[in-house]
Design an enzyme around this catalytic site. Structure first.
Site, PDB file in Angstrom:
ATOM      1  N   VAL A  17       0.822  -1.355  -0.207  1.00 50.14           N
ATOM      2  CA  VAL A  17      -0.144  -0.115  -0.072  1.00 50.14           C
ATOM      3  C   VAL A  17       0.940   1.310  -0.179  1.00 50.14           C
ATOM      4  CG1 VAL A  17      -1.744   1.314   1.249  1.00 50.14           C
ATOM      5  CG2 VAL A  17      -1.769  -1.171   1.229  1.00 50.14           C
ATOM      6  N   SER A  43      14.562  -1.705   6.193  1.00 55.54           N
ATOM      7  CA  SER A  43      14.413  -1.088   5.108  1.00 55.54           C
ATOM      8  C   SER A  43      15.400   0.164   4.915  1.00 55.54           C
ATOM      9  CB  SER A  43      13.197  -0.582   4.606  1.00 55.54           C
ATOM     10  OG  SER A  43      12.249  -1.614   4.385  1.00 55.54           O
ATOM     11  N   CYS A 131     -10.782  -1.907   2.453  1.00 58.97           N
ATOM     12  CA  CYS A 131     -10.900  -1.799   1.205  1.00 58.97           C
ATOM     13  C   CYS A 131     -12.302  -2.399   0.719  1.00 58.97           C
ATOM     14  CB  CYS A 131      -9.766  -2.547   0.598  1.00 58.97           C
ATOM     15  SG  CYS A 131      -9.517  -4.257   1.228  1.00 58.97           S
ATOM     16  N   SER A 161      -3.300  -9.121  -2.724  1.00 57.07           N
ATOM     17  CA  SER A 161      -2.392  -7.929  -2.548  1.00 57.07           C
ATOM     18  C   SER A 161      -3.070  -7.283  -1.340  1.00 57.07           C
ATOM     19  CB  SER A 161      -2.741  -6.956  -3.796  1.00 57.07           C
ATOM     20  OG  SER A 161      -3.909  -6.815  -4.041  1.00 57.07           O
ATOM     21  N   GLY A 162      -4.554  -7.571  -0.888  1.00 61.78           N
ATOM     22  CA  GLY A 162      -5.063  -7.168   0.346  1.00 61.78           C
ATOM     23  C   GLY A 162      -4.272  -7.646   1.368  1.00 61.78           C
ATOM     24  N   HIS A 244     -10.708  -6.191  -5.712  1.00 61.74           N
ATOM     25  CA  HIS A 244     -11.681  -7.167  -5.022  1.00 61.74           C
ATOM     26  C   HIS A 244     -13.125  -7.320  -5.682  1.00 61.74           C
ATOM     27  CE1 HIS A 244      -8.806  -7.597  -1.784  1.00 61.74           C
ATOM     28  NE2 HIS A 244      -9.625  -6.650  -0.898  1.00 61.74           N
TER      29      HIS A 244
END
Ligand code: NAP
Ligand code: 3JN
Length: 339
Positions: A17, A43, A131, A161-162, A244
């Protein structure tokens, strides 16, 4: 006079996201004067592209928000609970993608096409809905306004991907393993997701519903400001990468024909009606992926109840369902002179 520019932070910038939030800020030409990309210590050393430059990712700490005016969070609920109040305390408006504050009565829960005015009552934090809720309320808003909705029965077909970047990789690897005759590995989901459907998203509650299902119930009531609306949700993970889909049945308070519903939806912001069943034209996730619209088709009468309608609703879950909705909330504040 120079147009105003803002110092914007993206928390969780290396995630599925967060990465997209950075791209959407650029695509929509949000007036970013300075961008701070924040993630975990893992990261540090990575960079992300923004307007042609490689921007360094920094570790999120309590000192990350000095001078930040807009902070977009998508690093999960525990990070939001700890750091969103820190960012708000430093003067930023936080737009949070997690469920941490969604049901807090002090925190507005905003979908710009549905309840933009709610954003203006914020006290430092604005929540972005789940979402699956976002695309459903965008599609139902014109019908709710016109005739009222008393009951919603929804079944979702949710892309991997959720669940984030590890789940996208898990589906890709499982498909590759299976078609090449290897045993698929399973880490993210409780069962194989490739060539399968899992009727579980999030943990189960004592009621038999999952947390994801109850998010749809409670968030819909809050966004529509209608505690009476009855919602029954079944949320299902399917082997789709992006987008979705939802089968939505509604009972309206006053009668509404499918033709009238189609006309209302054709004029609704953020909605595209794709509904020519005679030539097999209807919304599909492969077409919705990469866009910010909510696509509605298969609009028909539900003959099993009085005042019943059925429809099929599809949107890109990490764009309209997360990153784009969050940036649109920031734009709503900007356009309303509240930034
Ligand atoms: P993801 O791909 O797994 O990315 C997670 C991000 O959070 C990464 O940037 C990660 O940084 C960062 N992070 C994790 N722990 C951290 C920590 N302790 N400190 C700082 N950063 C940390 O997940 P995603 O799919 O992007 O989702 C992230 C969150 O967004 C979810 O947990 C959820 O709350 C929310 N979300 C909302 C919706 C919605 O329906 N609106 C949809 C999807 C996700 P590293 O790369 O350094 O580990
Ligand atoms: O599974 C999906 O398709 C959406 C997932 C959303 C999600 C994933 C992990 C944690 C959420 C959310 O936004 O509700 C959360 C959370 O913050 O609770």
């Amino acid at each position: 006079m120079e147009p105003k520019q803002f110092k914007v932070a993206v928390v969780g910038a290396t995630g599925a996201v967060g990465n997209l939030m950075v791209r959407v800020l650029e695509e929509r030409s949000f007036p970013v004067g300075e961008l701070k990309l924040l993630a975990s210590a893992r990261s540090v050393g990575k960079t992300l592209p923004f307007r042609g430059a490689d921007m360094p990712v920094e570790e999120l700490t309590e000192d990350s928000f000095e001078g930040v005016q807009v902070a977009l969070f998508s690093a999960g609920g525990s990070v939001s609970r700890k750091f969103a109040p820190v960012a708000a305390g430093a003067g930023a408006v936080v737009i949070d993608n997690s469920s941490a504050f969604r049901m807090d009565p002090e925190v507005p829960l905003v979908v710009p096409e549905v309840n933009p005015q709610a954003a203006f009552s914020h006290k430092g934090i604005i929540a972005n809905p789940n979402c699956s809720t976002i695309q459903m309320v965008v599609a139902l808003k014109p019908i709710q306004d016109a005739v009222g909705i008393s009951r919603i029965v929804v079944t979702t077909f949710q892309a991997v991907s959720g669940t984030g970047k590890r789940a996208i990789e898990e589906l890709r690897l499982q498909v590759s393993d299976i078609v090449n005759g290897r045993e698929p590995k399973r880490e993210v989901y409780p069962h194989q997701i490739a060539f399968n459907c899992l009727p579980q998203i999030g943990p189960f509650l004592d009621s038999g519903f999952t947390e994801e299902e109850m998010k749809m119930v409670n968030e819909t009531r809050k966004i529509f400001d209608d505690p009476e609306i009855r919602v029954c949700a079944t949320t299902v993970r399917v082997p789709v990468f992006y987008g979705h889909s939802e089968s939505v049945n509604i009972e309206t308070r006053k009668p509404l024909s499918p033709e009238e519903a189609r006309r209302l939806l054709e004029g609704a912001p953020g909605v595209k009606v794709v509904d020519r069943p005679a030539v097999s034209v209807y919304p599909m996730p492969i077409d919705a992926a990469g866009t910010d619209d909510t696509f509605v088709g298969r609009i028909r009468r539900d003959p099993s109840v009085e005042n019943g309608l059925a429809m099929w609703v599809v949107a890109d879950n990490i764009r309209k369902g997360a990153a784009s909705n969050a940036v649109q909330i920031a734009e709503t504040l900007l356009d309303g002179g509240r930034l």
